[in-house]
Design an enzyme around this catalytic site. Structure first.
Site, PDB file in Angstrom:
ATOM      1  N   GLY A  34      68.462  53.172 129.455  1.00 30.57           N
ATOM      2  CA  GLY A  34      68.526  53.098 127.996  1.00 30.57           C
ATOM      3  C   GLY A  34      68.371  54.417 127.253  1.00 30.57           C
ATOM      4  N   ARG A  65      75.716  49.081 125.435  1.00 34.78           N
ATOM      5  CA  ARG A  65      74.945  50.325 125.310  1.00 34.78           C
ATOM      6  C   ARG A  65      75.652  51.350 124.427  1.00 34.78           C
ATOM      7  NH1 ARG A  65      70.788  50.342 129.114  1.00 34.78           N
ATOM      8  NH2 ARG A  65      71.204  49.238 131.051  1.00 34.78           N
ATOM      9  N   ASP A  95      70.841  47.741 126.039  1.00 39.12           N
ATOM     10  CA  ASP A  95      71.822  46.772 126.536  1.00 39.12           C
ATOM     11  C   ASP A  95      71.364  45.323 126.421  1.00 39.12           C
ATOM     12  OD1 ASP A  95      69.772  47.153 128.601  1.00 39.12           O
ATOM     13  OD2 ASP A  95      71.066  45.862 129.821  1.00 39.12           O
ATOM     14  N   ASP A 113      58.481  48.092 124.425  1.00 43.05           N
ATOM     15  CA  ASP A 113      58.304  46.688 124.060  1.00 43.05           C
ATOM     16  C   ASP A 113      56.904  46.248 124.504  1.00 43.05           C
ATOM     17  OD1 ASP A 113      58.943  44.005 123.413  1.00 43.05           O
ATOM     18  OD2 ASP A 113      59.749  43.643 125.400  1.00 43.05           O
TER      19      ASP A 113
HETATM   20  P1  IMP Z   1      58.609  47.434 128.260  1.00 45.64           P
HETATM   21  O1  IMP Z   1      58.190  47.782 129.668  1.00 45.64           O
HETATM   22  O2  IMP Z   1      58.382  45.978 127.964  1.00 45.64           O
HETATM   23  O3  IMP Z   1      57.954  48.327 127.227  1.00 45.64           O
HETATM   24  O4  IMP Z   1      60.158  47.594 128.165  1.00 45.64           O
HETATM   25  C1  IMP Z   1      60.735  48.783 128.405  1.00 45.64           C
HETATM   26  C2  IMP Z   1      62.224  48.737 128.674  1.00 45.64           C
HETATM   27  O5  IMP Z   1      62.819  47.456 128.490  1.00 45.64           O
HETATM   28  C3  IMP Z   1      62.919  49.641 127.685  1.00 45.64           C
HETATM   29  O6  IMP Z   1      62.942  50.937 128.175  1.00 45.64           O
HETATM   30  C4  IMP Z   1      64.278  49.032 127.602  1.00 45.64           C
HETATM   31  O7  IMP Z   1      65.073  49.555 128.628  1.00 45.64           O
HETATM   32  C5  IMP Z   1      64.034  47.577 127.801  1.00 45.64           C
HETATM   33  N1  IMP Z   1      63.934  46.891 126.486  1.00 45.64           N
HETATM   34  C6  IMP Z   1      62.817  46.562 125.802  1.00 45.64           C
HETATM   35  N2  IMP Z   1      63.104  45.944 124.643  1.00 45.64           N
HETATM   36  C7  IMP Z   1      64.452  45.902 124.581  1.00 45.64           C
HETATM   37  C8  IMP Z   1      65.385  45.405 123.598  1.00 45.64           C
HETATM   38  O8  IMP Z   1      65.027  44.853 122.537  1.00 45.64           O
HETATM   39  N3  IMP Z   1      66.688  45.575 123.895  1.00 45.64           N
HETATM   40  C9  IMP Z   1      67.144  46.159 125.031  1.00 45.64           C
HETATM   41  N4  IMP Z   1      66.320  46.641 125.957  1.00 45.64           N
HETATM   42  C10 IMP Z   1      64.988  46.509 125.738  1.00 45.64           C
HETATM   43 MG    MG Z   2      64.394  52.032 128.708  1.00 50.12          MG
END
Ligand code: IMP
Ligand code: MG
Length: 179
Positions: free
Chosen positions: A50, A170, A164, A108
Site C-alpha cells: 500500500g 490501488r 486496495d 487501522d
Molecule cells: P493494521 O495492521 O490493522 O493497522 O492494518 C495495516 C494495513 O492494512 C495497512 O497497511 C493497509 O495495507 C491495510 N489496510 C488497513 N485499512 C485499510 C483500508 O481501509 N483500505 C485498504 N487497506 C487497508
Molecule cells: Mg499498508
C-alpha cells in the site's frame, strides 16, 4: 475515473480525498518531516504494498539526504484485517545507528506497525519514527506512537492512492471511502 461515487461489486464508495486534497496533506507532512530531519541522512522504509504511492510522492518532497528501503506485510483480506501478519519482504540492509523513518499508507488496528516496531527493537538504530498518510484512531487496538500523521479518518474502508480492495483499485489517484 473522475466520478465522486464509484461502485465496487455491490458496494458504493464516495470520494474522501481528491488529488488536490492529497497534495495539500503531502506538502504539510513533508514540511514537518523536513524540519524534523534537517541536516540528517535518513533511512526510509516504505511499507508495501500500500505504501508505494504515498512513499514515492512524499520522498520527492524531502529536502534531506535519504536512502529508500522496502518491507512488505500482509494482513488484510477483503474489508478487514485477518489479525495474522505475514512479513513477505524483510530489510536486507544494515540499519544500525541509522535514523529510520517508516512510511505506511494507512494504520487501522495498528497491529502491522506494532509487529514491525517490535522487530526493529533488536536493531540498534539511532532513532525510529512512524509516518502514516491515513490513521483510523477509533480502530487502534494497540498503543502506537505515530509521529507523523497525514490525516485522521473514521473507521470505514478506503481504496485508492495505493490502497486496495482484494488487490484492486490501488492506482486510483483519489481516495474513496465505503458508504
Ligand atoms: P493494521 O495492521 O490493522 O493497522 O492494518 C495495516 C494495513 O492494512 C495497512 O497497511 C493497509 O495495507 C491495510 N489496510 C488497513 N485499512 C485499510 C483500508 O481501509 N483500505 C485498504 N487497506 C487497508
Ligand atoms: Mg499498508
Amino acid at each position: 475515473m473522475g466520478s465522486d461515487i464509484i461502485r465496487v461489486e455491490n458496494m458504493e464508495f464516495k470520494i474522501l480525498l481528491s488529488e488536490a486534497a492529497i497534495e495539500d496533506i503531502l506538502k504539510k507532512l513533508a514540511d514537518r518531516i523536513n524540519k524534523a530531519y534537517a541536516g540528517k541522512t535518513v533511512d526510509i522504509v516504505i511499507v508495501l504494498k500500500g505504501g508505494y504511492v504515498f512513499g514515492a510522492d512524499l520522498c520527492k518532497l524531502l529536502t534531506f539526504e535519504h536512502r529508500i528501503h522496502f518491507v512488505k506485510f500482509t494482513s488484510y483480506e477483503g474489508l478487514k484485517s485477518t489479525n495474522v501478519i505475514r512479513n513477505d519482504v524483510q530489510l536486507t540492509e544494515d540499519i544500525e545507528n541509522k535514523h529510520v523513518l517508516i512510511l505506511e499508507d494507512i494504520i487501522d488496528t495498528g497491529q502491522t506497525m506494532d509487529h514491525f516496531l517490535k522487530q526493529l527493537e533488536t536493531e540498534n538504530v539511532a532513532s525510529k519514527a512512524l509516518c502514516t498518510f491515513l490513521l483510523k484512531p477509533e480502530s487502534l487496538t494497540v498503543d502506537l506512537d505515530v509521529e507523523f500523521v497525514g490525516c485522521e479518518i473514521d473507521d470505514a474502508f478506503v481504496i485508492g492512492y495505493g490502497m486496495d480492495y482484494n488487490e484492486l483499485y490501488r492506482s486510483l489517484s483519489s481516495i474513496y471511502q465505503k458508504i
